[in-house]
Design an enzyme around this catalytic site. Sequence first.
Site, mmCIF file in Angstrom:
data_model
loop_
_atom_site.group_PDB
_atom_site.id
_atom_site.type_symbol
_atom_site.label_atom_id
_atom_site.label_comp_id
_atom_site.label_asym_id
_atom_site.label_seq_id
_atom_site.Cartn_x
_atom_site.Cartn_y
_atom_site.Cartn_z
ATOM 1 N N CYS A 118 0.784 -1.236 0.000
ATOM 2 C CA CYS A 118 0.000 0.000 0.000
ATOM 3 C C CYS A 118 0.815 1.284 0.000
ATOM 4 O O CYS A 118 0.343 2.319 -0.472
ATOM 5 C CB CYS A 118 -0.943 0.027 1.215
ATOM 6 S SG CYS A 118 -1.835 -1.522 1.517
ATOM 7 N N HIS B 193 8.910 11.606 -11.932
ATOM 8 C CA HIS B 193 9.419 10.232 -11.837
ATOM 9 C C HIS B 193 10.753 10.116 -12.579
ATOM 10 O O HIS B 193 11.769 10.561 -12.106
ATOM 11 C CB HIS B 193 8.369 9.258 -12.364
ATOM 12 C CG HIS B 193 8.715 7.830 -12.144
ATOM 13 N ND1 HIS B 193 8.886 7.285 -10.888
ATOM 14 C CD2 HIS B 193 8.931 6.814 -13.013
ATOM 15 C CE1 HIS B 193 9.199 6.006 -10.995
ATOM 16 N NE2 HIS B 193 9.239 5.702 -12.284
ATOM 17 N N MET C 96 -8.158 2.046 -6.278
ATOM 18 C CA MET C 96 -7.997 1.126 -5.159
ATOM 19 C C MET C 96 -8.171 -0.309 -5.655
ATOM 20 O O MET C 96 -9.213 -0.666 -6.196
ATOM 21 C CB MET C 96 -9.049 1.437 -4.088
ATOM 22 C CG MET C 96 -8.954 0.551 -2.865
ATOM 23 S SD MET C 96 -7.474 0.918 -1.894
ATOM 24 C CE MET C 96 -7.768 -0.146 -0.489
ATOM 25 N N HIS D 202 5.825 6.718 -18.616
ATOM 26 C CA HIS D 202 6.923 6.022 -17.936
ATOM 27 C C HIS D 202 8.031 5.815 -18.959
ATOM 28 O O HIS D 202 8.152 4.748 -19.567
ATOM 29 C CB HIS D 202 6.446 4.692 -17.355
ATOM 30 C CG HIS D 202 7.430 4.101 -16.389
ATOM 31 N ND1 HIS D 202 8.599 3.500 -16.785
ATOM 32 C CD2 HIS D 202 7.427 4.044 -15.034
ATOM 33 C CE1 HIS D 202 9.261 3.082 -15.721
ATOM 34 N NE2 HIS D 202 8.582 3.405 -14.644
ATOM 35 N N CYS E 157 1.381 3.738 -3.050
ATOM 36 C CA CYS E 157 0.306 4.642 -3.471
ATOM 37 C C CYS E 157 -0.031 5.679 -2.408
ATOM 38 O O CYS E 157 -0.261 6.848 -2.720
ATOM 39 C CB CYS E 157 -0.960 3.847 -3.786
ATOM 40 S SG CYS E 157 -0.942 3.051 -5.399
ATOM 41 N N HIS E 158 -0.117 5.244 -1.147
ATOM 42 C CA HIS E 158 -0.655 6.109 -0.095
ATOM 43 C C HIS E 158 0.408 6.799 0.742
ATOM 44 O O HIS E 158 0.079 7.646 1.574
ATOM 45 C CB HIS E 158 -1.594 5.298 0.812
ATOM 46 C CG HIS E 158 -2.767 4.727 0.088
ATOM 47 N ND1 HIS E 158 -3.818 5.503 -0.345
ATOM 48 C CD2 HIS E 158 -3.050 3.454 -0.311
ATOM 49 C CE1 HIS E 158 -4.711 4.732 -0.964
ATOM 50 N NE2 HIS E 158 -4.260 3.484 -0.963
#
Length: 570
Positions: A74, A354, A115, A396, A77-78
């Site tokens: 997780c 990124h 999610m 990307h 992402c969070h």
Amino acid sequence: MPTRIKPMAAALAAALTLAAHAQDKKPVTEPELRYQAGSSPLASEPMYQATNPKAPPMTQAEFDSARKIYFERCAGCHGVLRKGATGKPLTPDLTIGKGTDYLKVFIAYGSPAGMPNWQTSGEMSEKEVDLMARYIQHDPPMPPEFGMAEMKKTWKIVVPPELRPKKKENNYNIANIFSTTLRDTGEVALIDGDTKKIINIVKTGYAVHISRLSASGRYLYVIGRDAKINMIDLWMAKPDNVAEIRVGLEARSVDTSKYKGYEDKLAIAGSYWPPQYTIMKGDTLEPLKIVATRGMTVGSQEYHPEPRVASIVASHFKPEFVVNVKETGKTLMVDYSNIEALKVTEIGSAPFLHDGGWDASKRYFLVAANNSNKIAVIDAKEGKLAALTEVGKIPHPGRGANFVHPKFGPVWATGHLGDETISLIATDAKRKDLAFKQVVQLKGQGGGNLFIKTHPKSQHLYVDTPLNPDPKISQSVAVFDIKNLDKGYTVLPIAEWAGLKDDGAKRVVQPEYNRAGDEVWFAVWSAKNKESALVIVDDKTLKLKTVIKDQRLITPTGHFNVYNTQRDIY
């Protein structure tokens, strides 16, 4: 699904789906989920359990188990502190009011906004879903900081500079050596590009993210996701480690000083945790300066406690490092001419910076602001933002690909995680009508692209798709003819050519040219307990040239040619 929440499940799932669509009308794709929900080395770090009296009770054992799951699945992402990154915040001020049952349904079913459906996909059990629903109502544990004292405890000079070779002690064509990441064993394979033989398997950090070369091409620097840097001397009779250090608990980027007069003098590494970058001596990795990246985001100018350092490159125009920070959306031009009086130029672009690469002139650095669906163009000569260009869904590029388009002149290309497009951006700054605009959008096999590559001596553009859910797509590559892009792409069945015996994933990743530009190398990446290989293609004929198989080639992923990496050729 447990009986006690069945009556509310359908209604809640419907409500969550509607809410998700209100936030993002485009459902998140499986390649995105595969990429975003990656594991973090912080899963194994001890952390203090803070007790929130309003949160449902958890034992220490439950808390530790949930924390491990969170950092494995997780945190990408969070965020480490659950403040939100590419995913939404999951702090107690937001989660406690929702309640455990609501959160369980959300975790179990997921949402189109991003999610994953952890339970219905089989990734989490009913017990784990309950555990995570309670865990995210507690205060997030703080991982330990990692400063100068901690770094120096890990710093090790294996071979001091004065004891290293005075001249090259081997017969290898160093310029054509490949550094190949063996992801799950914490190693890199050094491979002779001429003979296709393994020179050495070198112990490194876990899941080496990138290999970079010193300006001279003598030293190879690699950094693992666990923030361990290894410095390898390619002049040794058998190239191996000469120094190592750990610069944090999680990291992705390393590079060295390349401006005239500073060649091989300094190295720099950026960390995900703690959010900072570290400048080191180029010949020993002795840490000299640590700089935090915590600060305000572009646009909303809100404080972010963990802006991760993504890509770093060395400028060819000034004694500067170009440091890209994810969550704040800032590029930092770090002047290393006097690190005791460090000067940093801050350039704001867009969040979630990124990876990226130089245009052909090496003046402009094009970096993906991936969840903003933009490419930021940084002018390294003037120290400013030259453009912010809209592209496809979640660009990307790796380092991207430079070539001359028959109509639009010099272009730089990126593929995308979230869709099948390949964006071509014009890079001739003199053409004011076209400069840094998306001039062409090609269509490839599908989403899930990680790397795109060409070479100045090649007429081909290679696009991988290792994160695509369709095995036919993830096990092959698309190849475009640069002089005839309109005819579409040719598919090369790379995994099939590898001739592997078992049923592994066989994801094909990261095309990489040899020095001459007439061979393209691919990693065929399967699980740790499955056979993998490297496949080499003749660039002129697009035919199989050779396959490298060795029981030591376990989970090969990225690979970097010394000459091309040293000179930023892509």
